[in-house]
Design an enzyme around this catalytic site. Structure first.
Site, mmCIF file in Angstrom:
data_model
loop_
_atom_site.group_PDB
_atom_site.id
_atom_site.type_symbol
_atom_site.label_atom_id
_atom_site.label_comp_id
_atom_site.label_asym_id
_atom_site.label_seq_id
_atom_site.Cartn_x
_atom_site.Cartn_y
_atom_site.Cartn_z
ATOM 1 N N GLY A 12 -30.670 -81.747 38.628
ATOM 2 C CA GLY A 12 -30.716 -81.022 39.890
ATOM 3 C C GLY A 12 -29.366 -80.412 40.197
ATOM 4 O O GLY A 12 -28.518 -80.266 39.319
ATOM 5 N N CYS A 13 -29.167 -80.067 41.441
ATOM 6 C CA CYS A 13 -27.923 -79.437 41.876
ATOM 7 C C CYS A 13 -26.715 -80.253 41.404
ATOM 8 O O CYS A 13 -26.648 -81.457 41.631
ATOM 9 C CB CYS A 13 -27.922 -79.322 43.391
ATOM 10 S SG CYS A 13 -26.394 -78.666 44.067
ATOM 11 N N PHE A 14 -25.784 -79.592 40.763
ATOM 12 C CA PHE A 14 -24.666 -80.326 40.176
ATOM 13 C C PHE A 14 -23.707 -80.921 41.189
ATOM 14 O O PHE A 14 -22.995 -81.867 40.890
ATOM 15 C CB PHE A 14 -23.922 -79.510 39.129
ATOM 16 C CG PHE A 14 -23.571 -78.076 39.422
ATOM 17 C CD1 PHE A 14 -23.323 -77.590 40.689
ATOM 18 C CD2 PHE A 14 -23.487 -77.191 38.357
ATOM 19 C CE1 PHE A 14 -22.979 -76.261 40.904
ATOM 20 C CE2 PHE A 14 -23.138 -75.857 38.554
ATOM 21 C CZ PHE A 14 -22.885 -75.393 39.843
#
Length: 163
Positions: A12-14
């Site tokens: 997902g979003c880093f």
């Protein structure tokens, strides 16, 4: 002598992954970036096929690849395809980028442990992809949640260890 190694994961979003991993025992450094895609020098605005991933530098005397994967499966939902929280698309896929046969076998082992735990309502869909070039994200994405403590994240510790 220190035994520093690197691990490459995407979940997902880093920003959220980096923020949680940076403070784990044995983690020396984290960097967010793009991995597993189709173009060289990807950017936030153009990274076809790349996942938002993190490069984790760790001290193998203090933590292991297996322990990193254990935590990875505790801080994101590995049962959703191309999605974490509100983020949709292949950039947000759950992936372990293995660098050698040993890491591949460890990934299979940990996925089996996670599936056997029945903690998630479905089976793990995390993909296993061979390591490819890791491209560091732009400076404004590095340490984002340190600089923006109220920024968006869908990552949090959901369970205790699987190990």
């Amino acid at each position: 002598m220190t035994d520093f190694k690197k691990a490459y994961i995407a979940g997902g979003c880093f920003w959220g992954m980096e923020d949680l991993f940076r403070v784990r025992p044995g983690i020396i450094d984290t960097e967010v970036g793009y991995i597993g895609g189709q173009n060289d020098h990807p950017t936030y605005r153009y990274h076809p096929g790349h996942a938002e991933g993190i490069e984790i530098t760790y001290d193998a005397a203090k933590t292991s690849f297996k322990e990193i994967l254990d935590y990875f499966f505790r801080v994101h939902d590995p049962t959703t395809v191309d999605r974490q929280g509100n983020d949709l698309g292949s950039s947000y896929r759950s992936t372990i980028f293995f660098q050698n046969e040993e890491e591949l076998q460890t990934a299979h082992e940990v996925i089996g442990i996670v599936n056997d735990s029945n903690r998630w309502p479905a089976k793990v869909v995390t993909t296993l992809e061979p390591y490819s070039t890791f491209w560091a994200a732009e400076p404004e994405h590095q340490d984002y949640l340190v600089r923006n403590p109220n920024g968006y994240t869908c990552h949090f510790e959901r369970f205790g260890t699987y190990l």
